[in-house]
Write a protein that holds these residues in place. Structure first.
Motif, PDB file in Angstrom:
ATOM      1  N   ASN A  32       0.716  -1.636   0.018  1.00  0.00           N
ATOM      2  CA  ASN A  32       0.331   0.215  -0.439  1.00  0.00           C
ATOM      3  C   ASN A  32       0.692   1.472   0.082  1.00  0.00           C
ATOM      4  O   ASN A  32       2.022   1.267   0.775  1.00  0.00           O
TER       5      ASN A  32
ATOM      6  N   GLN B  32     -10.344  -0.091  -8.378  1.00  0.00           N
ATOM      7  CA  GLN B  32     -11.215  -0.932  -7.306  1.00  0.00           C
ATOM      8  C   GLN B  32     -12.417  -0.254  -6.807  1.00  0.00           C
ATOM      9  O   GLN B  32     -13.746  -1.094  -7.267  1.00  0.00           O
ATOM     10  N   ASP B  33     -12.937   0.798  -7.008  1.00  0.00           N
ATOM     11  CA  ASP B  33     -13.790   1.569  -6.612  1.00  0.00           C
ATOM     12  C   ASP B  33     -14.496   2.695  -7.020  1.00  0.00           C
ATOM     13  O   ASP B  33     -15.854   3.284  -7.196  1.00  0.00           O
TER      14      ASP B  33
ATOM     15  N   GLN C  17     -18.105  -4.220 -10.935  1.00  0.00           N
ATOM     16  CA  GLN C  17     -16.993  -4.837 -11.460  1.00  0.00           C
ATOM     17  C   GLN C  17     -17.261  -5.224 -13.307  1.00  0.00           C
ATOM     18  O   GLN C  17     -16.427  -4.570 -13.976  1.00  0.00           O
TER      19      GLN C  17
ATOM     20  N   GLU D 131      -6.217  -3.105  -8.587  1.00  0.00           N
ATOM     21  CA  GLU D 131      -7.533  -4.064  -8.222  1.00  0.00           C
ATOM     22  C   GLU D 131      -8.532  -4.164  -7.475  1.00  0.00           C
ATOM     23  O   GLU D 131      -9.249  -3.153  -7.808  1.00  0.00           O
TER      24      GLU D 131
ATOM     25  N   THR E   4     -10.200  -6.655  -8.060  1.00  0.00           N
ATOM     26  CA  THR E   4     -11.334  -7.775  -6.946  1.00  0.00           C
ATOM     27  C   THR E   4     -11.239  -7.555  -5.614  1.00  0.00           C
ATOM     28  O   THR E   4     -12.291  -8.474  -5.204  1.00  0.00           O
ATOM     29  N   VAL E   5     -10.606  -6.061  -5.229  1.00  0.00           N
ATOM     30  CA  VAL E   5     -11.015  -5.951  -3.799  1.00  0.00           C
ATOM     31  C   VAL E   5     -12.590  -6.270  -3.366  1.00  0.00           C
ATOM     32  O   VAL E   5     -13.503  -5.515  -3.922  1.00  0.00           O
ATOM     33  N   ALA E   6     -12.794  -6.407  -2.324  1.00  0.00           N
ATOM     34  CA  ALA E   6     -14.490  -6.612  -1.988  1.00  0.00           C
ATOM     35  C   ALA E   6     -15.443  -7.356  -3.482  1.00  0.00           C
ATOM     36  O   ALA E   6     -16.340  -7.477  -3.249  1.00  0.00           O
TER      37      ALA E   6
ATOM     38  N   VAL F 250     -13.851 -12.779  -8.167  1.00  0.00           N
ATOM     39  CA  VAL F 250     -12.934 -12.334  -8.578  1.00  0.00           C
ATOM     40  C   VAL F 250     -12.147 -13.732  -9.396  1.00  0.00           C
ATOM     41  O   VAL F 250     -11.704 -13.491 -10.554  1.00  0.00           O
TER      42      VAL F 250
ATOM     43  N   SER G 199      -2.915  -6.556  -7.921  1.00  0.00           N
ATOM     44  CA  SER G 199      -3.668  -6.558  -7.075  1.00  0.00           C
ATOM     45  C   SER G 199      -3.050  -6.978  -6.254  1.00  0.00           C
ATOM     46  O   SER G 199      -1.588  -7.254  -5.846  1.00  0.00           O
ATOM     47  N   HIS G 200      -3.518  -7.312  -4.587  1.00  0.00           N
ATOM     48  CA  HIS G 200      -2.681  -7.837  -3.197  1.00  0.00           C
ATOM     49  C   HIS G 200      -2.869  -9.100  -3.536  1.00  0.00           C
ATOM     50  O   HIS G 200      -1.947  -9.344  -2.541  1.00  0.00           O
ATOM     51  N   ALA G 201      -3.831  -9.603  -3.940  1.00  0.00           N
ATOM     52  CA  ALA G 201      -3.214 -11.575  -4.251  1.00  0.00           C
ATOM     53  C   ALA G 201      -2.751 -11.657  -4.976  1.00  0.00           C
ATOM     54  O   ALA G 201      -3.058 -11.769  -6.164  1.00  0.00           O
TER      55      ALA G 201
END
Ligand SMILES: Nc1ncnc2c1ncn2[C@@H]1O[C@H](COP(=O)(O)OP(=O)(O)O)[C@@H](O)[C@H]1O
Ligand SMILES: [Mg+2]
Lengths: 261, 373
Positions: free
Chosen positions: A45, A94-95, A160, A179, A181-183, A189, A210-212
Motif C-alpha cells: 500500500n 477498484q471503486d 465490476q 485492484e 477484485t477488492v471486495a 474474482v 492486485s494484493h492477491a
C-alpha cells in the motif's frame, strides 16, 4: 494514431517521476508492457502503483519522463483521459469507476458521449448500445437490472462487471485493472481472472494490479515490483514459482525493515 | 395470493409513479392551492392572485434553476442575491445615462456580463484555488453587494418611462390584459412567467440531456470518478458558476424592468430560493438534481407567504405554517425519493407474506440463474 505501424510495446514509461508538492511519489520509473503481455504490478500500500496507473491513463501529468504508446511518443502537455481513450487505453478501478447515483447507461458513455448537435446526448442510441453491452458482453440477464438502474443498486461484482464491460466494448489495446477484485466474492474474482485471460487470448495487453499474489501469478506473464515509488523487481513468470515470488516479496519487506532499524 | 398480486400491482404502480420527475412536489402544489381555495376562497378563486405569483416568482425561479445545477454539482452559491442587485443597477444605470431607446439593450448586455464576471470569479476561486464554495460565494455576496451599494450611493434608481419601451413589453409585459373572463377583467398574464418556463425547459435539457449536465451530475456524485472518466472537473465548475451568475443576472434584469425601479435590496431572497430548490427534491449531497422539482417547489415557496396571509391567519402563524409545509415536503421527498417508495411497498409485501415463506430468502425466484448453477 491513424495508421498502424508495427510496434513491440503497447506501452513504455521512461524515467517517469511524479512529485506531489515536494514529496516524490515516483522516481525513475521504467516499465514496458508488450503488445500482448499481461504485466502484474505488485507492491505494498502506498508504493505508487495507482499513481503509475493515473499517469499512464492521463489523469495525472508526470513531473518528468517520457511516455510511449504503441511505439509513439506521447505529448504529455496535452495528454488526458480522453486522449488515453483515443489511444485505446481503458481502466478499471477498484471503486472509482462508476457514478453511484447515475443511471447505468450514463456510466457506459460518460466522458465520450454519443452526441447530436450542440453537445446534446443521443440518449436513445446510448441506451441501446448500453443494453447490448449488458446482454452480450457482460451477460446480465433477468436480474431486474436495466440500463436505467442506478449503480447504487448493484452488487460489487455487478459493478465490476459494468466497468469491465465498458472496457471491452471500447476495444482497448491496453486494459489497466487497478485492484479490481477488492471486495468481490470468490466467484466474482474468478470472473475477473477469466476476463484477463480473454484479454491475453484477444491479443491485447494488460496491466493488472492486485494484493492477491496468487491471482496475479495466475494471469501475469511478468511481474513488476514497486516499492516506495521505485521499481525494485522485474521478473518473468517462467523464471519464478509462486512460492519464490511470495518469498521474494516477503524477504524484500523484511530486508527493508532491517535497513530501517 | 390475492394480497400478493395486489401488493405487486401496488409495487409496480408506485415504482412507475416514482419515476415521474417532480410528481410528488406537483401534487403538493395542488394540495396547497386547494387548501388556499378552501380557506381563502375570495382571493384564490379569482385569477388576480395567480397572476401576481406569475409576476413575483419568476426571478426567484430563474435563480433557483441555476442553483439547482450548482447544488447538483455538490457546490453552493450564496452570492446570487448580490448579482440580482448588481445586474439591476447595470441596467438602470445604462437606461439613465445612455440613449433611452438603445440604452436598455446595452444595459442588458452589461448586466449579463456583470453576472458572468461574478460567476466566473466564483468559479476560479472554487475550482482553481480550491476555496470551498460556501466561503467563496459568501465573500462574493458581501463584496459585490457592497460594490453595488457603493455604485448606487445606497439609493434606488427609477427607470422613468421604461414601461413604454419595447423591451419591457417583450420581457415583462402582460398577455390578454383586460379581456373579460367570467364577467371579470383579466389582469393579464405576466410574460416573465413564460420566459422563466422556457428557461426551465432549457435547463432541464442541459441537466438531463447535455454533456455539460452529465458532467455536473457526475462531479456532484464523485469528483474522483468524474476525473478518471475524462471529465474536466475544474473547467466544468468554472462554467457552472459562470452560468449561475448569468442566470442571476437574467433574474435581476426581469425584476428591475418589471418594477421599473432598481432597489439595492431587490435580490434578498437567498433563503426562499434555497428552500424552493430543496423542496423540489434536489439533493444537498450532490449528484441528483431535479429541475421539474425546483419549478414546482419555487411556486410553493413563493406562494406560501401571500397565501397564508390571505387566509387571515394571525401574522404570527405565517412563518410557522410555512416552515411546517417545507418540513413536510422535504420529509415527503426523503420517503418518495429515488426508489424509496418502491422499497417501502417491497417491505410491505415482505411483511404481508413473511409467514408463507418456507425457503430461505436467497433461494427465491429473484435470482433464478444462481439457483440453477
Ligand atoms: N493526489 C495526491 N496527492 C498527494 N499525494 C498523493 C496523491 N496520490 C497519491 N499520493 C501519495 O503517493 C504515494 C503512492 O500512492 P498510490 O499510488 O496510491 O499507492 P498504491 O496504489 O501503490 O497503494 C502515497 O504515499 C500517497 O500518499
Ligand atoms: Mg492503489
Amino acid at each position: 494514431m491513424t495508421e498502424h505501424r508495427p510496434h513491440e510495446f503497447a506501452l513504455q514509461m521512461v524515467n517517469i517521476e511524479k512529485y506531489f508538492g515536494p514529496v516524490a511519489a515516483l522516481r525513475n520509473i521504467n516499465i514496458q508492457v508488450g503488445r500482448n503481455e499481461i504485466v502484474g504490478l505488485i507492491g505494498d500500500n502506498g508504493a505508487g502503483k495507482s499513481t503509475i496507473v493515473k499517469i499512464l491513463t492521463g489523469v495525472y501529468r508526470p513531473s518528468s519522463g517520457e511516455l510511449y504508446i504503441a511505439g509513439r511518443k506521447v505529448d504529455l502537455s496535452t495528454y488526458s483521459v480522453r486522449k488515453a481513450h483515443e489511444y485505446g487505453i481503458e481502466t478499471v478501478y477498484q471503486d472509482k469507476s462508476l457514478g453511484e447515483k447515475q443511471a447505468l447507461w450514463r456510466n457506459f458513455f460518460v466522458g465520450r458521449q454519443i452526441t447530436r448537435r450542440f453537445g446534446f446526448i443521443d440518449v436513445k442510441k446510448e441506451k441501446e448500445l448500453a443494453n447490448e453491452i449488458m446482454l452480450n458482453t457482460i451477460g446480465f440477464r433477468g436480474r431486474g437490472i436495466t440500463v436505467d438502474s442506478k449503480v447504487s443498486k448493484l452488487s460489487g461484482g455487478e459493478r465490476q462487471g459494468i466497468a469491465i464491460g465498458r472496457a471491452m466494448h471500447f476495444e482497448a489495446e491496453l486494459i489497466v485493472l487497478d485492484e479490481p477484485t477488492v471486495a468481490l466474492s470468490l466467484k466474482e474474482v474468478q470472473k475477473v481472472i477469466s476476463f484477463v485471460h480473454k484479454i491475453k487470448e484477444g491479443g491485447k495487453a494488460c496491466v493488472y494490479i492486485s494484493h492477491a499474489i496468487h491471482d496475479v501469478y495466475e494471469v501475469a506473464d511478468r511481474f513488476v515490483i514497486v516499492d516506495r515509488g521505485e521499481v525494485v523487481g522485474n521478473i518473468r513468470r517462467s523464471d519464478v514459482t509462486l512460492k519464490e515470488l511470495d518469498e521474494f516479496l516477503l524477504g524484500y519487506a523484511h530486508g527493508l525493515k532491517d535497513k530501517q532499524e | 395470493m390475492t394480497t400478493q398480486s395486489s401488493t405487486n400491482r401496488l409495487r409496480s404502480l408506485t415504482a412507475s409513479l416514482s419515476k415521474v420527475e417532480g410528481l410528488p412536489i406537483a401534487l403538493v402544489l395542488v394540495v396547497v392551492f386547494v387548501a388556499f381555495m378552501i380557506t381563502a376562497p375570495t382571493v384564490f378563486l379569482k385569477p388576480g392572485i395567480y397572476m401576481s405569483f406569475f409576476e413575483t416568482i419568476p426571478p426567484m425561479l430563474i435563480c433557483g434553476l441555476g442553483l439547482t445545477l450548482v447544488i447538483t454539482a455538490g457546490e453552493i452559491d450564496l452570492s446570487f442575491p448580490a448579482v440580482v442587485a448588481l445586474s439591476g443597477l447595470a441596467l438602470a444605470w445604462s437606461y439613465r445615462n445612455l440613449d433611452p431607446i438603445w440604452g436598455p439593450y446595452v444595459g442588458i448586455v452589461v448586466a449579463l456580463a456583470a453576472g458572468a464576471l461574478v460567476g466566473y470569479t466564483n468559479g476560479i476561486l472554487v475550482a482553481r484555488l480550491g476555496v470551498p464554495s460556501i466561503m467563496a460565494t459568501l465573500a462574493a455576496q458581501f463584496f459585490w453587494y457592497g460594490i453595488t451599494i457603493l455604485l448606487a450611493g445606497g439609493l434606488q434608481v427609477a427607470l422613468v418611462g421604461i414601461k413604454d419601451h419595447f423591451l419591457h413589453e417583450l420581457l415583462v409585459g402582460r398577455l390578454f390584459r383586460g379581456q373579460v373572463i367570467g364577467g371579470q377583467n383579466f389582469p393579464g398574464l405576466p410574460v416573465q412567467a413564460l420566459w422563466a418556463t422556457a428557461l426551465a425547459v432549457l435547463m432541464w435539457f442541459i441537466l438531463n440531456r447535455h454533456t455539460f449536465g452529465e458532467a455536473v451530475s457526475f462531479i456532484g456524485d464523485n469528483a474522483d470518478v468524474a476525473r478518471v472518466m475524462g471529465i474536466n472537473v475544474e473547467r466544468t465548475r468554472v462554467q457552472l458558476f459562470t452560468l449561475q451568475g448569468v442566470m442571476a443576472a437574467i433574474a435581476g434584469i426581469l425584476l428591475t424592468l418589471d418594477i421599473g425601479v432598481f432597489y439595492p435590496t431587490q435580490g434578498n431572497y437567498l433563503l426562499p430560493v434555497m428552500a424552493g430548490v430543496f423542496v423540489g427534491g434536489t439533493s444537498i449531497a450532490g449528484g441528483a438534481g431535479s429541475i421539474v422539482g425546483t419549478y414546482f417547489g419555487m411556486y410553493i415557496i413563493g406562494s406560501l407567504e401571500a397565501g397564508v396571509v390571505a387566509t387571515t391567519i394571525s401574522g404570527y402563524w405565517v412563518r410557522v405554517v410555512e416552515g411546517a409545509v417545507m418540513a413536510g415536503v422535504v420529509v415527503l421527498n426523503a420517503i418518495m425519493g429515488e426508489g424509496r417508495l418502491a422499497a417501502l411497498s417491497e417491505r410491505f409485501r415482505h411483511w404481508s407474506t413473511r409467514e408463507q415463506r418456507s425457503i430461505p430468502a436467497h433461494m427465491t425466484m429473484e435470482k433464478p440463474d444462481e439457483v440453477l448453477k
